[in-house]
Motif scaffolding. Structure first.
Motif, short mmCIF file in Angstrom:
data_model
loop_
_atom_site.label_atom_id
_atom_site.label_comp_id
_atom_site.label_asym_id
_atom_site.label_seq_id
_atom_site.Cartn_x
_atom_site.Cartn_y
_atom_site.Cartn_z
N LEU A 1 6.27 1.22 0.05
CA LEU A 1 5.27 0.16 -0.11
C LEU A 1 3.85 0.59 0.24
N PRO A 2 3.62 1.34 1.34
CA PRO A 2 2.22 1.71 1.65
C PRO A 2 1.54 2.48 0.53
N ASP A 3 2.27 3.34 -0.18
CA ASP A 3 1.67 4.15 -1.24
C ASP A 3 1.69 3.45 -2.60
N LEU A 4 2.52 2.44 -2.76
CA LEU A 4 2.58 1.71 -4.03
C LEU A 4 1.40 0.78 -4.20
N PHE A 5 0.90 0.23 -3.10
CA PHE A 5 -0.15 -0.77 -3.18
C PHE A 5 -1.31 -0.36 -2.27
N LEU A 6 -2.14 0.52 -2.78
CA LEU A 6 -3.22 1.08 -1.97
C LEU A 6 -4.30 0.05 -1.65
N ASP A 7 -4.33 -1.05 -2.41
CA ASP A 7 -5.33 -2.09 -2.18
C ASP A 7 -4.81 -3.21 -1.29
N VAL A 8 -3.56 -3.08 -0.79
CA VAL A 8 -2.96 -4.09 0.08
C VAL A 8 -2.81 -3.51 1.48
N TYR B 1 3.03 -1.23 13.34
CA TYR B 1 3.41 -1.01 11.94
C TYR B 1 4.16 -2.20 11.35
N VAL B 2 5.04 -2.78 12.16
CA VAL B 2 5.95 -3.81 11.66
C VAL B 2 6.14 -4.90 12.70
N ALA B 3 6.14 -6.14 12.25
CA ALA B 3 6.56 -7.27 13.09
C ALA B 3 7.82 -7.84 12.44
N GLU C 1 -1.80 -0.58 5.87
CA GLU C 1 -2.99 0.24 6.14
C GLU C 1 -2.71 1.25 7.24
N LYS C 2 -2.14 0.80 8.34
CA LYS C 2 -1.85 1.70 9.46
C LYS C 2 -0.76 2.71 9.08
N MET C 3 0.20 2.28 8.28
CA MET C 3 1.23 3.20 7.82
C MET C 3 0.63 4.33 7.00
N ARG C 4 -0.34 3.99 6.14
CA ARG C 4 -1.00 5.03 5.34
C ARG C 4 -1.80 5.96 6.22
N VAL D 1 4.91 7.22 5.15
CA VAL D 1 5.76 7.34 3.96
C VAL D 1 6.42 8.71 3.90
N GLU D 2 5.68 9.73 4.23
CA GLU D 2 6.26 11.08 4.23
C GLU D 2 7.42 11.18 5.21
#
Length: 398
Positions: free
Chosen positions: A127-134, A162-164, A201-204, A209-210
């Motif tokens: 998800l972080p890399d699929l939606f760079l604008d989110v 990262y996650v709640a 955003e923080k995940m990116r 993702v890597e």
């Protein structure tokens, strides 16, 4: 790949480390609470398209008057045109909401350990890399029903995590040895990944993702959920149970619920009462799905939304008779009788799209009637079968 619209055990309780700061619920500031366009992601192969349509129905039926959802559906390949168009019809039925299908590459060879999961469960890892604008998104499993507006869930503060998500209670009883084997300090942070608020955003920024993809090549007992808990361990925040009321813990049976050590360890009675009185999301996080067994906890809620789904006719034809039969433990002969009733109902539903608003009540009533009368039909049918299986002389005497 950029998003686009498609054209066509035995576990002993562990002692919490004294220096472990457990994730706590925390609400974001007032400005975030005013956000009304809420990105939501789901993932499903074609086999789960029907249950997904029910989840989407519940989501849109219960949205606030000022809330719009930007729904992103992750798929391995294009749905058939008929199925895709049924899902996209939500945009016309619920104006202001948008739906985008996204084809996700990879994970074709992933080995899924959990019997009721399929490979698309891993799609959330991208998800972080699929939606760079989110920058922030809600992820929902498709075996859910959403009972209220998700603005309070989206307002949860994930700025420094990262996650709640809601704790997965049974995992919190796993031993320290099991935690070390999985590569985490403890299971006290472990969450269920079926409902998450994700800080993309923080995940990116931190290259998660890597790390997700590297671990996806390995086998874990709980598949991608384990991967999320390993990689995000230091960036997890716990949410109240009402945001992910999981049926696997038997929530409708209060005594059963509170007899479980895992439940007593993770949740308070007040939190349970709040979840039962005002659940935001009910999650059928168990092998017993409502479309497979009408006796499953909260199955009546799922079938209520199924009656409103644009795929209602297909859902009834595919699932209802077997779901009633499964609940009653009936024989195949009686199952055929139920199937006949369902086929009749399906025929009545054909071509009803233009008059959906007028028929929702009657369709829901008919489904509910079949669900509740099914066991009675089965019992009576079995009695007749037994009676007619007796020697003919005794039948004549009656």
């Amino acid at each position: 790949m950029a998003p686009h619209k498609l054209a066509v055990s035995d576990h002993a309780p562990t002692t919490r480390p004294q220096d472990l700061e457990l994730p706590q619920p925390r609400v974001a500031n007032a400005q975030a609470e005013q956000t009304r366009i809420i990105p939501v992601a789901m993932a499903a192969d074609l086999n789960y398209a029907k249950p997904m349509s029910v989840a989407i129905t519940s989501l849109l039926e219960n949205s606030g008057t000022d809330t719009s959802y930007d729904l992103k559906i992750l798929v391995a390949e294009e749905y058939p045109a008929e199925v895709r168009d049924q899902i996209l019809s939500f945009e016309n039925r619920y104006p202001g909401n948008t739906i985008t299908f996204v084809v996700v590459d990879g994970f074709a060879d992933v080995k899924v350990s959990t019997s009721h999961l399929t490979a698309p469960a891993y799609f959330r890892l991208k998800l972080p890399d699929l939606f760079l604008d989110v920058d922030k998104i809600i992820y929902l499993d498709v075996d859910t029903v959403i009972e209220s507006d998700l603005s309070p869930l989206y307002a949860q503060d994930v700025n420094d995590v990262y996650v709640a998500a809601v704790p997965a209670a049974v995992y919190h009883l796993r031993s320290a040895e099991a935690a070390r084997a999985m590569g985490i300090p403890s299971f006290d942070r472990y969450v269920n990944s079926g409902v998450m608020v994700m800080n993309l955003e923080k995940m990116r920024e931190d290259g998660l993702v890597e790390q997700f993809l590297e671990l996806s090549a390995k086998e874990f007992d709980s598949d991608d959920q384990d991967i999320i808990n390993i990689v995000c361990y230091d960036g997890l925040r716990h949410l109240p149970l009402r945001f992910n009321l999981m049926t696997k813990y038997g929530p409708k049976n209060v005594e059963e619920f509170w007899s479980r050590p895992a439940v007593q360890r993770v949740w308070s009675r007040d939190e349970y009462d709040e979840a039962m009185s005002s659940p935001v999301i009910i999650h059928f996080a168990d092998k017993r799905k409502p479309w497979m067994d009408v006796s499953a906890d909260f199955a009546e809620r799922w079938w209520q939304y199924a009656a409103m789904s644009p795929m209602c006719a297909e859902i009834v034809a595919t699932y209802l008779a077997d779901a009633v039969a499964q609940a009653a433990g009936t024989a195949s002969a009686v199952r055929k009788r139920l199937r006949s009733r369902v086929v009749t109902l399906e025929q009545e539903l054909q071509g009803r799209d233009q008059e959906l608003a007028d028929t929702r009540g009657s369709v829901s009533f008919r489904i509910g009637s079949l669900m509740t009368s099914g066991p009675r039909v089965i019992r009576n049918s079995l009695k007749r079968d037994v009676r007619w299986s007796q020697p003919r002389a005794r039948v004549i005497e009656k």
